[in-house]
Design an enzyme around this catalytic site. Structure first.
Site, PDB file in Angstrom:
ATOM      1  N   TYR A 109      -0.787  56.080  80.133  1.00 45.86           N
ATOM      2  CA  TYR A 109      -0.500  55.151  81.352  1.00 45.86           C
ATOM      3  C   TYR A 109      -0.518  56.229  82.689  1.00 45.86           C
ATOM      4  CZ  TYR A 109       1.877  52.157  84.547  1.00 45.86           C
ATOM      5  OH  TYR A 109       2.143  51.629  85.534  1.00 45.86           O
ATOM      6  N   GLU A 197      -3.150  51.185  89.324  1.00 41.12           N
ATOM      7  CA  GLU A 197      -2.581  51.391  87.854  1.00 41.12           C
ATOM      8  C   GLU A 197      -3.697  51.348  86.743  1.00 41.12           C
ATOM      9  OE1 GLU A 197      -0.911  47.918  85.465  1.00 41.12           O
ATOM     10  OE2 GLU A 197       0.932  49.203  85.491  1.00 41.12           O
TER      11      GLU A 197
END
Ligand code: ADP
Ligand code: MG
Length: 390
Positions: A109, A197
């Site tokens: 992530y 993101e």
């Protein structure tokens, strides 16, 4: 303002983030054609909507043949996709992204957000990718790495290297990670983003880093100087009430209540919403008609508020400084007649030309409910709501 995954990937790729090859499709035929064009033996078909959580909601599928691509695209296009990040109506799927399937060895992530506490851009990363950041924070908090970026130096190489080490990367992956995080930071800073993101950022079977998903949001107040970003807006993904208001230059935020608000000034609009709540009601929206509002503008505000089917009462609250009460009153009366209204409308006027404004309301012969103060207006609006059948 949000953009689609394929747009975010194109932007990030331009800054040097590796992404899979892919193409856009607006029809099942085009999706199958994209698969053929890309070649290979596996493709991923992905619904392009302004929301994450598409995978678990059936909006992302790995396909093994052109037929499978065609069939999945056919079932998805034109549908409302409901994910855990949308409301119960979901978001319309009008375009698909077809990309080469990537052999995933590990999912990471990587995110960039604005940290208001440190007043800096903050980098958040984890070796537990794939799940949402909130889940990572709950299930694997130790895996989270947070770093703030000093704006004077930008994201410096040693910081990026430290991040790569803390994520457990090895060999060539370290250099690739340094390049990717610095690219994301530059994209964030150079384009006035508020969020970047990549989830998941994967390590492939061959050991390389690739961004399999990408999300970017931008500061709406900076769009005037980022025309290339502003051009990416997709009204089909916005709340239709907000899109309509935006196109008419009104500041509007849709809410869940049933008291439609038409107010001038953001501060008064906030205070009015508070007063409605205090009186036991729920506002349907925030709406600021701004200064110097013409009768036409007031009518547009009515139409915007009325486009919300939950609205059962309208509360007009004007404290006119630059505005003129007579213009607003004229707009209210014209809107009432033009829209053939039957729902109760409470009007509170104060300030410039208030006597002329009240006269227009009184002489209109319409069943408008008037109020002298903000508190009285809110109470009357709450009391005027149709009683729900028991
Ligand atoms: P969302 O976050 O909206 O669910 P993603 O783009 O992250 O959508 O896709 C969901 C999952 O599908 C990813 O976590 C990944 O496991 C898989 N996936 C996405 N793109 C690819 C790809 N190109 N190749 C292989 N798997 C993929
Ligand atoms: Mg994702």
């Amino acid at each position: 303002m949000d953009i689609h995954e394929h747009q975010a990937k194109e932007i990030l790729a331009g800054f040097g983030v590796p992404v899979p090859r892919g193409g856009l499709a607006y029809s099942p035929e085009q999706a199958a054609f994209r698969a053929r064009e890309l070649g290979g033996t596996g493709w991923v078909v992905k619904a392009q909507v302004h929301a994450g959580g598409r995978g678990e909601a059936g909006g992302v599928k790995v396909c093994k043949s052109e037929h499978e691509v065609y069939d999945f695209a056919k079932g998805l296009l034109g549908r409302q996709l409901v994910t855990r990040q949308t409301d119960q109506n979901g978001k319309g799927v009008y375009r698909l992204w077809v990309e080469e399937a990537t052999d995933i060895a590990k999912e990471l992530y990587l995110g960039f957000v604005l940290d208001r506490k440190s007043e800096r851009i903050m980098l958040v990363a984890s070796s537990s990718g794939g799940m949402e950041i909130e889940e990572i924070a709950e299930e694997d908090p130790d895996s989270l790495v947070r770093m703030v970026v000093d704006p004077a130096h930008g994201l410096v190489e040693y910081q990026a290297r430290e991040l790569a080490f803390r994520l457990g990367l090895k060999g060539d992956q370290i250099g690739q990670m340094v390049k990717a995080v610095r690219a994301c930071y530059r994209a964030y800073r150079d384009l006035d983003a508020t969020m970047v993101e990549i989830n998941p950022l994967v390590i492939t079977g061959a050991g390389d880093l690739v961004a399999l998903d990408a999300k970017m949001s931008f500061d709406t107040n900076a769009l005037y100087r980022r025309p290339q970003v502003a051009a990416l807006r997709d009204p089909s993904q916005e709340d239709s009430r907000e899109a309509m208001a935006h196109d008419n230059g009104l500041a509007y935020v849709g809410l869940d209540g049933d008291i439609g608000c038409i107010i001038n000034g953001a501060g008064l609009a906030m205070a009015t919403m508070d007063m409605i709540k205090l009186s036991g009601g729920e506002p349907a929206n925030f709406l600021d008609i701004g200064g110097g509002a013409s009768p036409e503008r007031v009518m547009t505000a009515f139409r915007t508020v009325l486009s919300d089917p939950n609205v059962s009462v309208i509360l007009v609250n004007i404290f006119a400084g630059i505005n003129r009460c007579d213009w607003v009153a004229k707009g209210v009366v014209e809107a009432y007649r033009a829209e053939g209204l039957t729902l109760p409308v409470v009007v509170r006027l104060a300030g410039t030309n208030v006597d002329e404004g009240r006269k227009i309301i009184d002489e209109s012969g319409l069943p408008l409910i008037t109020a002298e103060t903000l508190a009285e207006a809110a109470e009357k609006a709450v009391a005027a709501r149709p009683k729900k059948a028991a």
